[in-house]
Structures are given as C-alpha cells and as structure tokens.
Design an enzyme around this catalytic site. Sequence first.
Site, short mmCIF file in Angstrom:
data_model
loop_
_atom_site.label_atom_id
_atom_site.label_comp_id
_atom_site.label_asym_id
_atom_site.label_seq_id
_atom_site.Cartn_x
_atom_site.Cartn_y
_atom_site.Cartn_z
N MET A 113 -5.43 5.19 -6.05
CA MET A 113 -5.15 4.61 -4.56
C MET A 113 -6.60 5.05 -3.94
O MET A 113 -7.53 4.59 -4.47
CB MET A 113 -4.20 5.19 -3.73
CG MET A 113 -2.84 5.04 -4.31
SD MET A 113 -2.41 3.24 -4.67
CE MET A 113 -0.52 3.25 -4.97
N SER A 114 -6.50 5.57 -2.67
CA SER A 114 -7.81 5.72 -2.07
C SER A 114 -8.81 6.76 -2.41
O SER A 114 -9.72 6.87 -2.02
CB SER A 114 -7.45 6.01 -0.43
OG SER A 114 -6.94 4.96 0.13
N VAL A 115 -8.46 7.39 -3.52
CA VAL A 115 -9.29 8.24 -4.38
C VAL A 115 -10.31 7.29 -4.87
O VAL A 115 -11.53 7.50 -4.75
CB VAL A 115 -8.60 8.90 -5.36
CG1 VAL A 115 -9.94 9.51 -6.26
CG2 VAL A 115 -7.83 10.03 -4.92
N LYS A 117 -12.08 5.00 -3.03
CA LYS A 117 -13.31 5.11 -2.03
C LYS A 117 -14.05 5.97 -2.46
O LYS A 117 -15.37 5.75 -2.21
CB LYS A 117 -12.38 5.18 -0.50
CG LYS A 117 -11.41 4.44 -0.03
CD LYS A 117 -10.87 4.84 1.29
CE LYS A 117 -10.13 3.83 1.98
NZ LYS A 117 -8.77 3.52 1.33
#
Length: 444
Positions: A113-115, A117
């Site tokens: 997921m947003s890891v 980013k």
Amino acid sequence: MSLESGPEAQNAPVTAHNWQDPPFNRWAYWHLGEILPTYLVARGRGPARSLPPTAASIDLPGVMITRADGSAGTAGEVIADTFTDAYVVLQDGELVTEWYGSPGAPDQTHALMSVSKSVVGCVAAVLIDRGQLDAGRQVTSYVPELAASGYAGATVRHVLDMRSGVRFREEYSDPQADIRRLDDWIGWQPGGDGLTEPEPRGLYRFLATLQAEAPHGSRFLYRSAESDVLGWVCERAAGRPMAELISALIWAPMGAQYDARLLHDGLGTAVHDGGLCATARDVARFGQMLLDGGAVPGGSGGTRQVVPARWLREGWAVDSDVRAAFAASPAEASFPGGWYRNQFWFRPGSYGDVLLCLGIHGQMLHVSRRTNTVCVKFSSWPQAQNPAYMEDTLRAFDAVGGVLAGRDRIAGRRRLAGVVSGLSRHGDTGPPAPPAQHSRPNVI
C-alpha cells in the site's frame, strides 16, 4: 483489464472488485499479481544483502506495553489482535525474529500500500542527486499535461512533502471521496450497476482533473495524488517507467533478495501511491538502508551509497515550517509532535524519533535510530484505517526496540491523542505462534 479471481473466501471468489475487503484481503494481499495487472521490479543479478541471525534473544510476545485504551498488554497480544500477516525485526542489521501467517512465507510478496510512496520518494532522491530532477521546478515543466489542473504552479518539492493546494479527499470510508474516485478511474472497481467493469480511464487522466483549493505550500495534507504526480514527474525526468527506476535505483542496489511487483492501472501506468508488492525481508532491507543513512555494505568492509545521505538527514532534521504545517493538519492528532518530509512520516517515540513508512490496512515499516532497530509488519485490517491498531503497533515496536537496546524510555513522552479502543480479532485464523517457532528459517 481482465478480472482474475483467486480461491474462495466465505463461498465467494477473491477478485479485482473485492480484494481490499475482509476476509478476501487476507489472501489477496499475498497474491495481488494473480488478481491485478503488475510490472516486474527486478532484484537484479547481484548478491542479496545478508541478514545474519542475531545472538540477541527476545521474547517478543512477552514484551510489556500500555495499550492505546490504557490497559496493560503485550506485544504478542497486539500482533494477535491486529490482523497480522507477517512481521520481521532487525537490530544492528541482524535478524532478531520473523513470523508469517497463512498463506504467507518469507519468499512471498505482500501488498505494501502506501509504504510504496517512500520507495518512490527515494527514486526522486536519487534523480535529484544525479541532476536529472530539480525539486524547485514546477511539476508542469516535466508534465505539461497538468497545466490545466490544480497542479499548475506547484513545485516538485510541494508534492514531495504533500504541500500542494490541490483538493483531494483521502477519506477511505466515504465511497464518494477522491481516493475512491481514483480507484474507479484506474478500473479497480465495478461500474455503476455493480456488475460490469468500466473501461479504465487511467490514473494520469484522473490527476489532470484535480483542481486547487489553497495556495501551494500553504499547508500539509496527506493525499495519495501527490505521490502519483511525483511518480509521473520522475518517469518524465528520467525517461524510464517507474518499475525500471525502482529496480535500477533502489531495489537492486540495496541488495533485495526477491523481485517485487508494481501494480498498474490497466492502461500501463504504474500506481505510484500504493502499488508495490514485496517480501517482508526486503522491506526490512529497505528500512535498514534508511537507518544506515542510505548506505549498504559494499564489500571489503566498505559501504556503498544507494540513497543520498543528505535526503535522510533532511527528513530527520525537521524545521519550523515543516513542523508548523504538520501541527496545523489533521495528522497532528495521531502523531503529536510529528512531521512529514520526503514521503516519510516522522513521530516522536518512547525511545526517540522514529521514521515510519505506512500503508492502509496495517502495513508498517518502523525505523528507530536510538534503538538501531527496523520493524516490519504486514496486516490485513478489516478497515483501511484504525487508530487504535496503529497506536498499539507503534507502542509494541517502540517497546521491542527498547528491550533489544536496553534503553530507558524518554521521560515526558506525550500520549498520542485521538485514538479509540479497537476491536479484538476473532475469526479466520488463530493468533500467531511464538516467534521462537518461526524465527530464522533459511536466513540469507
């Protein structure tokens, strides 16, 4: 984009329409490449970074904490109560313990997921260091397609720190929020009748529809669209797709052991904000590189720089402007005293400031300089966000690092505000077994 399905959960197939919903996400997060379109992120041909077993001993399940609701608890109870899929703990670059729940394994990739980013942010760091990307330039100088959007006038630095003035609501519980509209535009959700799949309209086309609501640089507000714009800018600046950039600039140089996968939107555009899938050990390797100032062992006792050290120093050394913007944001309630910089979260912890890479449904990379620990947790929370699960996990990893380092808590640490008691875990699997039964299998 064709819809693939996995095995059945509660007599229904796991598909591209339900992969984020419980109980389907338990299987789907370990198998996204079998459901959604992905690119290969190659690990390269070099040796994997060694994670030697440590001589340290820790009873991770027995580490005591005070939970978010004020009750006494243990790290093991937090692991069991927060839908954990896997965890890994390193100290001094050595493997302390790891655990994998069904259907995971050390060599299996899981949705970050947003890891993701933070990995894309590190790609930007390398490009800036090489002179291929200028953080002070406007994003439209790299991506003219955004000239009619709210991103006109925003700089690369603005999107790196999520400080553009663009309107984008990141409210996962609201089906009409922009983050859910983004899912629809990339074709991951069914059409209006709930049955047919829409024609993918594309991530980049969606970004061009966003408009501004505030002056650029005037605020911090966490929004996935900022990372997608950053990824688009990186691709244009380097002239290469993101999967190749991650592989060449981060994954292979840091010594990843396994290939990763990167989701795309069905039209070929990488999902920069949350599309990476990787193994827990390789996420731990990424965290160890961050802990070591962007460097990795280079042979003959030396080191080799992967991510510029200045990039990490800049992130850790918060200034008054960054801190003030964070303090005025909704994120301050969860991370009082924290800040956001270079696609990383930072939070004052019980044993000093902590760098965090976070993703919805409970993905976390926790890096503590004071305890010299790296902790990774993969999860399949039923909800996209759960403040109590988040806070309990942070407290558990803080405490594990403190025990390993033999450190005393920093006096006067503020209790995190704005959290509520979470639900206990019941149902599809039992609690994780003690780490001693699962630690150090085939350590490389």
